[in-house]
Motif scaffolding. Structure first.
Motif, PDB file in Angstrom:
ATOM      1  N   UNK A 111       0.693  -1.152  -0.046  1.00 17.48           N
ATOM      2  CA  UNK A 111      -0.069   0.019   0.050  1.00 17.48           C
ATOM      3  C   UNK A 111       0.952   1.396   0.019  1.00 17.48           C
ATOM      4  N   UNK A 112       2.025   1.259   0.771  1.00 19.82           N
ATOM      5  CA  UNK A 112       2.994   2.498   0.603  1.00 19.82           C
ATOM      6  C   UNK A 112       3.577   2.590  -0.720  1.00 19.82           C
ATOM      7  N   UNK A 113       3.669   1.487  -1.317  1.00 18.74           N
ATOM      8  CA  UNK A 113       4.320   1.668  -3.055  1.00 18.74           C
ATOM      9  C   UNK A 113       3.160   2.200  -3.410  1.00 18.74           C
ATOM     10  N   UNK A 114       1.933   1.756  -3.396  1.00 24.59           N
ATOM     11  CA  UNK A 114       0.934   2.485  -4.379  1.00 24.59           C
ATOM     12  C   UNK A 114       0.559   4.004  -4.054  1.00 24.59           C
ATOM     13  N   UNK A 115       1.024   4.256  -2.991  1.00 24.50           N
ATOM     14  CA  UNK A 115       0.658   5.674  -2.363  1.00 24.50           C
ATOM     15  C   UNK A 115       1.784   6.775  -3.070  1.00 24.50           C
ATOM     16  N   UNK A 116       3.079   6.016  -3.266  1.00 25.17           N
ATOM     17  CA  UNK A 116       4.169   6.932  -3.635  1.00 25.17           C
ATOM     18  C   UNK A 116       4.076   6.663  -5.326  1.00 25.17           C
ATOM     19  N   UNK A 117       3.517   5.744  -5.827  1.00 26.29           N
ATOM     20  CA  UNK A 117       3.365   5.536  -7.220  1.00 26.29           C
ATOM     21  C   UNK A 117       2.271   6.739  -7.796  1.00 26.29           C
ATOM     22  N   UNK A 118       1.260   6.866  -7.175  1.00 27.10           N
ATOM     23  CA  UNK A 118      -0.285   7.720  -7.501  1.00 27.10           C
ATOM     24  C   UNK A 118       0.459   9.162  -7.125  1.00 27.10           C
ATOM     25  N   UNK A 119       0.977   9.344  -5.911  1.00 27.57           N
ATOM     26  CA  UNK A 119       1.478  10.684  -5.631  1.00 27.57           C
ATOM     27  C   UNK A 119       2.431  11.170  -6.552  1.00 27.57           C
ATOM     28  N   UNK A 120       3.411  10.317  -6.874  1.00 29.02           N
ATOM     29  CA  UNK A 120       4.490  11.198  -7.619  1.00 29.02           C
ATOM     30  C   UNK A 120       3.945  11.347  -9.067  1.00 29.02           C
ATOM     31  N   UNK A 121       2.932  10.557  -9.726  1.00 27.06           N
ATOM     32  CA  UNK A 121       2.181  11.084 -10.809  1.00 27.06           C
ATOM     33  C   UNK A 121       1.534  12.233 -10.684  1.00 27.06           C
ATOM     34  N   UNK A 122       0.600  12.222  -9.601  1.00 28.77           N
ATOM     35  CA  UNK A 122      -0.214  13.490  -9.221  1.00 28.77           C
ATOM     36  C   UNK A 122       0.456  14.590  -9.002  1.00 28.77           C
ATOM     37  N   UNK A 123       1.712  14.636  -8.503  1.00 25.46           N
ATOM     38  CA  UNK A 123       2.876  15.770  -8.080  1.00 25.46           C
ATOM     39  C   UNK A 123       3.081  16.406  -9.566  1.00 25.46           C
ATOM     40  N   UNK A 124       3.331  15.494 -10.638  1.00 25.89           N
ATOM     41  CA  UNK A 124       4.018  15.881 -11.575  1.00 25.89           C
ATOM     42  C   UNK A 124       3.037  16.736 -12.740  1.00 25.89           C
TER      43      UNK A 124
END
Length: 293
Positions: A111-124
């Motif tokens: 779940x932490x990996x999913x949070x990092x994955x989605x947040x990285x895209x949304x940040x960009x």
């Protein structure tokens, strides 16, 4: 706000398996005329069989054809955050209404990996990002509490739930109720009306490729407050789904049902199932039963 229907648009192919962009544009026009919005490069759009460059051009062609008449969401999700980010930036440049990000597939994620994955895209990107959960296909599932944490990100606008479990959909809807600016779109076609009645912002439907006016009819009736008519249209949609999906893998059945209505959509890229004359005859009988052929 009125509820919205998006159709997870098929990608049309020529006999040599190159993309038929003109036929795809014709399918866009068909959905726009019915009153549906568009999701492209999703599961029903054979996204996993498309190259990076094809996804970019496909989005450009769809956006050009839509010309602002309806909304467009495009799926950028790939197994690695790196390629997902590259695609999302291209879609951001093209200009769409939302970027869906399917959970990574093949790579097992925490779940932490999913949070990092989605947040990285949304940040960009500037375009709103939508989570896309379909665990039966990706083997990764966005837990409701993870969705709640991601809903607090300023550029994550909602989730498409294609898990098919009503309790999970209810949990996502509870997140949406608590978190302003986070919308839930239902994927299962038999739950369209139920989801609308329970707070969903709309649906994203694969079956709508083959039955666009009935899908639009559910939304139009619900938005007009005519629940009886919405129930009637939902009953037709659900019965068609039951009959068609009993014959095989849902996206393949949708594509074939559409092919029998309009051969220009073509088959899917290999190693998808090859056309089967006996199966085609059974699909055609279903289409005739619903006055679609």
């Amino acid at each position: 706000m009125p509820k919205k229907a998006f159709v997870a648009l098929v990608t049309c192919f020529n006999e040599d398996e190159t993309i038929n962009y003109e036929a795809t544009r014709a399918q866009v026009r068909r959905q726009v005329e019915a009153g549906n919005n568009i999701m492209c490069a999703g599961t029903n759009g054979d996204f996993s069989a498309l190259t990076f460059e094809e996804k970019v051009r496909l989005t450009e062609e769809v956006a050009d054809e839509v010309a602002g008449r309806v909304q467009i969401i495009v799926n950028a999700g790939m197994p690695a955050t790196f390629e997902t980010l590259k695609l999302a930036r291209e879609f951001d440049r093209i200009g769409v209404d939302g970027i869906a990000v399917i959970t990574p597939f093949f790579i097992a994620c925490t779940q932490d990996g999913l949070i990092r994955h989605f947040s990285t895209v949304a940040d960009a990107v500037q375009t709103p990002v939508y989570l896309y959960d379909i665990p039966a296909r990706t083997q990764n599932h966005i837990e409701p509490e993870t969705a709640r944490r991601l809903a607090a990100h300023g550029n994550i606008a909602g989730i498409k739930d294609s898990g098919g479990a009503k309790d999970t959909l209810e949990a996502y809807l509870a997140v949406a109720k608590d978190m302003d600016g986070f919308d839930v779109y239902s994927g299962p076609d038999h739950l369209v009306l139920w989801a609308l009645e329970n707070g969903a912002a709309g649906c994203i439907s694969g079956l709508g490729n083959a039955m666009p006016h009935v899908l639009a009819g559910i939304l139009n009736a619900f938005n007009a407050g005519d629940i009886g008519e919405a129930e009637r249209q939902q009953a037709i949609f659900a019965a068609f789904r039951t009959d068609l999906y009993a014959l095989g893998f849902a996206p393949a059945m949708v594509k074939r049902a559409l092919y029998l209505q309009d051969a220009s959509v073509g088959a899917s890229r290999q190693p998808a199932l090859l056309p089967d004359l006996d199966q085609d005859a059974r699909i055609a009988a279903i289409l005739r039963r619903y006055d679609l052929l």
